[in-house]
Motif scaffolding. Sequence first.
Motif, short mmCIF file in Angstrom:
data_model
loop_
_atom_site.label_atom_id
_atom_site.label_comp_id
_atom_site.label_asym_id
_atom_site.label_seq_id
_atom_site.Cartn_x
_atom_site.Cartn_y
_atom_site.Cartn_z
N ASN A 292 0.87 -1.18 0.00
CA ASN A 292 0.00 0.00 0.00
C ASN A 292 0.91 1.23 0.00
O ASN A 292 1.54 1.53 1.03
N HIS A 293 0.98 1.89 -1.14
CA HIS A 293 1.97 2.95 -1.30
C HIS A 293 1.74 4.17 -0.43
O HIS A 293 2.57 5.04 -0.34
N GLY A 294 0.59 4.20 0.22
CA GLY A 294 0.31 5.30 1.13
C GLY A 294 0.84 5.06 2.54
O GLY A 294 0.61 5.87 3.42
N HIS A 295 1.55 3.94 2.73
CA HIS A 295 2.01 3.59 4.08
C HIS A 295 3.52 3.36 4.12
O HIS A 295 4.14 3.03 3.11
N THR A 296 4.07 3.52 5.31
CA THR A 296 5.50 3.26 5.52
C THR A 296 5.79 1.76 5.39
O THR A 296 4.93 0.93 5.76
N PRO A 297 6.97 1.39 4.93
CA PRO A 297 7.40 -0.02 4.99
C PRO A 297 7.96 -0.36 6.37
O PRO A 297 8.35 -1.50 6.61
N GLY A 298 8.01 0.63 7.28
CA GLY A 298 8.70 0.44 8.56
C GLY A 298 10.16 0.78 8.44
O GLY A 298 10.64 1.09 7.34
N GLY A 299 10.83 0.76 9.54
CA GLY A 299 12.25 1.08 9.55
C GLY A 299 12.90 0.39 10.73
O GLY A 299 12.23 -0.32 11.47
N SER A 300 14.18 0.52 10.84
CA SER A 300 15.07 1.30 10.02
C SER A 300 15.50 0.60 8.74
O SER A 300 16.01 1.25 7.83
N SER A 301 15.29 -0.73 8.65
CA SER A 301 15.73 -1.48 7.48
C SER A 301 14.67 -1.40 6.39
O SER A 301 14.23 -2.41 5.83
N SER A 302 14.27 -0.19 6.04
CA SER A 302 13.13 0.05 5.15
C SER A 302 13.33 -0.60 3.78
O SER A 302 12.47 -1.33 3.28
N GLY A 303 14.45 -0.31 3.13
CA GLY A 303 14.68 -0.78 1.77
C GLY A 303 14.81 -2.28 1.68
O GLY A 303 14.33 -2.90 0.72
N GLY B 229 19.36 -6.63 7.03
CA GLY B 229 19.04 -5.44 7.81
C GLY B 229 19.69 -5.53 9.17
O GLY B 229 20.47 -6.45 9.44
N THR B 230 19.38 -4.57 10.03
CA THR B 230 19.85 -4.63 11.41
C THR B 230 18.71 -4.20 12.34
O THR B 230 17.81 -3.49 11.92
N GLN B 231 18.79 -4.66 13.58
CA GLN B 231 17.79 -4.31 14.59
C GLN B 231 18.48 -3.88 15.87
O GLN B 231 19.33 -4.59 16.39
N THR B 232 18.11 -2.72 16.37
CA THR B 232 18.60 -2.20 17.66
C THR B 232 17.41 -2.05 18.60
O THR B 232 17.50 -2.34 19.78
N GLY B 233 16.27 -1.60 18.03
CA GLY B 233 14.99 -1.61 18.74
C GLY B 233 14.14 -2.70 18.08
O GLY B 233 14.05 -3.81 18.57
N GLY B 234 13.55 -2.35 16.92
CA GLY B 234 12.72 -3.33 16.21
C GLY B 234 12.89 -3.27 14.71
O GLY B 234 11.95 -3.56 13.95
N SER B 235 14.08 -2.95 14.24
CA SER B 235 14.30 -2.56 12.83
C SER B 235 14.37 -3.69 11.82
O SER B 235 14.48 -3.43 10.62
N VAL B 236 14.30 -4.94 12.28
CA VAL B 236 14.16 -6.06 11.34
C VAL B 236 12.73 -6.60 11.40
O VAL B 236 12.04 -6.69 10.39
N ILE B 237 12.28 -6.93 12.62
CA ILE B 237 10.99 -7.62 12.77
C ILE B 237 9.83 -6.68 12.40
O ILE B 237 8.86 -7.12 11.76
N ARG B 238 9.91 -5.42 12.78
CA ARG B 238 8.80 -4.49 12.49
C ARG B 238 8.61 -4.26 11.00
O ARG B 238 7.51 -4.44 10.48
N PRO B 239 9.66 -3.88 10.24
CA PRO B 239 9.44 -3.73 8.79
C PRO B 239 9.05 -5.04 8.10
O PRO B 239 8.29 -5.02 7.13
N ALA B 240 9.54 -6.17 8.61
CA ALA B 240 9.11 -7.46 8.03
C ALA B 240 7.61 -7.64 8.24
O ALA B 240 6.90 -8.07 7.33
N GLY C 261 5.02 -7.83 5.17
CA GLY C 261 4.54 -9.18 4.88
C GLY C 261 5.60 -10.14 4.40
O GLY C 261 5.34 -10.98 3.53
N VAL C 262 6.81 -10.04 4.97
CA VAL C 262 7.87 -10.98 4.60
C VAL C 262 8.35 -11.70 5.85
O VAL C 262 8.12 -11.25 6.99
N ALA C 263 9.05 -12.82 5.64
CA ALA C 263 9.69 -13.51 6.76
C ALA C 263 11.00 -12.81 7.07
O ALA C 263 11.63 -12.20 6.19
N ALA C 264 11.41 -12.88 8.32
CA ALA C 264 12.69 -12.29 8.71
C ALA C 264 13.15 -12.93 10.00
O ALA C 264 12.32 -13.39 10.80
#
Lengths: 413, 413
Positions: A123-134, A149-160, A164-167
């Motif tokens: 949905n192009h109107g929404h963020t992909p999450g971060g910090s590992s957005s791309g 990607g990397t996670q310090t708070g939630g930067s892998v699991i949240r954008p996944a 809608g991807v596995a991570a």
Amino acid sequence: MISLADLQRRIHAGELSPDDAIAQSQEAILAQEKTIGAFVCRAENVRAPSAGPLRGIAVGIKDIMDTADFPTEMGSPIYRGFRSRGDAAVVMMLKQAGATIVGKTTTTAFASVDPTPTLNPHNHGHTPGGSSSGSAAAVAAGMIPLALGTQTGGSVIRPASFCGVAAIKPSYRLLPTVGVKCYSWTLDTVGLFAAGVDDVARGLSAMTGRPELMLSASVASPRIGVVTQHFAGAPEAAGAEALQTAARVAERAGATVHGVDLQEIVAQAWRAHPLIQEFEAHRALAWEYRENYDAMPPLLRSKLDESRDTTPAAYDAAIETAHRARQALEKVFDDVDVLLTLSAPGAAPKGLASTGDARYNRLWTLMGVPCVNVPAHVAEGGLPVGVQVIARYGADAQALAAARFVEQALARK
Amino acid sequence: MISLADLQRRIHAGELSPDDAIAQSQEAILAQEKTIGAFVCRAENVRAPSAGPLRGIAVGIKDIMDTADFPTEMGSPIYRGFRSRGDAAVVMMLKQAGATIVGKTTTTAFASVDPTPTLNPHNHGHTPGGSSSGSAAAVAAGMIPLALGTQTGGSVIRPASFCGVAAIKPSYRLLPTVGVKCYSWTLDTVGLFAAGVDDVARGLSAMTGRPELMLSASVASPRIGVVTQHFAGAPEAAGAEALQTAARVAERAGATVHGVDLQEIVAQAWRAHPLIQEFEAHRALAWEYRENYDAMPPLLRSKLDESRDTTPAAYDAAIETAHRARQALEKVFDDVDVLLTLSAPGAAPKGLASTGDARYNRLWTLMGVPCVNVPAHVAEGGLPVGVQVIARYGADAQALAAARFVEQALARK
């Protein structure tokens, strides 16, 4: 999405050459990238190595990881045009396994919270999450089968979850952070994004040379403890729905499922996370913050402004709390194989002003335990919502196996 | 040697301006550097900041640490002319405390074992030790009052012993390694060299903003456990003499001194150290080793050649051994305040073919405990020999206080 496991099977069977597999990713990138904006820079005319389990696998690397062949710009103008002298350890692990690095993916500046222009492929109107957005968006858009990607708070699991991807955010230090821009040395963890749990497992196994991380053909029914993380507040309806659905279908598929309450010291560790994160960031990013203050991204700079007076004594106490919480959490796994909990409060927020909230992730980053995101629900607007499967420290294989069990149960739903 | 404490007193009293203090170091460098070869590159026309506890203190930085104002060449032609974009965290900690960075000091390539051309200031026919060769030699030659090094095996305590200077390898992670070239993330530890224990304490306290690291005017008599590290083999006569002397004068000065035997698991950790170190080096230095094999320093390359087949399972077992040994060692400190042991087998070896042996250091690096070198003996050829004072993890203040006690007892000898 492109399945890494499927590519491996076709390459192994001689149905697809590694170079053709890479070319397919390059074509998908050409078709999608203009809309999604997942890459900072890309390789042209790359060819696949002839050997290695990941030959023919096109990989995107979060742009806080050193690469000899691309600039590493940390999502910040402070690092514009910066070239490292070599490759980060995880980049070399990919190369040695035969993977082909096709580009650097967008990252919030210094992997903090200032958003990138990357769009959520669902949905192009929404963020992909971060910090590992791309990295999350590139896999979700079917451009590449694997990304780091990397996670310090939630930067892998949240954008996944949002994409809608596995991570997997593996156990702390299963993957080295050498050559990865540091935000917090106690927390920073390298993770992988791929289409499904089996794809993630194959990627991690190939990178680390650990065959035990590969999934067995049949996955045993796990004992699952459901955790709501009440100390982190209540989820949105879509987050709660994802967790309930995953728990219900897992139980129906044969898992033992019951609720688990975490000890008070664990809740204290959840509260201690931001203090540890920002105290270390003040040291890790001291040069940027002190000598490039005006060029710092505004949200990160505010976080650092607010936390500049934290004392070493307060930090030491927070580290001690985390240590005791790790010991307490270890006991929880005497009765369950994995924990099942929210990956995010709900679906990806609207707009690009925020990358979302890491409040259901940060405890597990601090605990150093392996977390696997599994897409579990689709909310309004076609937005995916995931759940995370968590095993004890060092039990990455169990986390992956149980996540695969949940993924298969959801597929049969 | 230049005493940091003495400079601070004179600057505070208005007897010496910070700029004049820096100028004195610059003159000493001009006089000595041609002979000793402690620096890789140096600043000209530097001025001291007007504030901070370390204003007027000229500091040398080991050339594996990122510096925005100097190249960082890692002691290797692979990094010739490399410029980092910022300063390592520890360099920023020095600057924020008011110190002036006057240059980068020589390091064995990638802080491993291939010697630099640096000479031992006490006897030019001998090595200053390594890998922090230039930092130890520059302080010993009276060029600068403070220098930073790193230790993965014995690269702070050993050169300090060989060069007759005080040094601390603090508790693991008391000082961040962000921006420091990694060899082994489990082991790499940033340390300080200075003229005496009080000088080291003042430097570490100012860098970390931890007043508790400053020494009290009167130091209590410590309970000392003497450890011979029999699992590491027998020392040379000069090493044994240094340890016996330090133990004898400490007891005479009022310390409780008795022998301590370490548990078998601790000896196992000593044996596990090289496996952990080289397994991680294969990942940390993968780009250098795989893509610049011919340019790698020969001794380091051989170590990596020999260890390339170590399995993840063997590494995991070694990490588990280290974990259990840390728990066992913690109990040893229930009965003693500090341990006293050898800093090196004996005096600095003749010639520059070897930087000496880290066999009495590597256990303590793996245990993560604070170690302070105190010069204790002068062997044939005018070569100093030190001892190390070791406290439990996190008790850096106690290690410094007991080291000061031993230093004072030796001065009265």
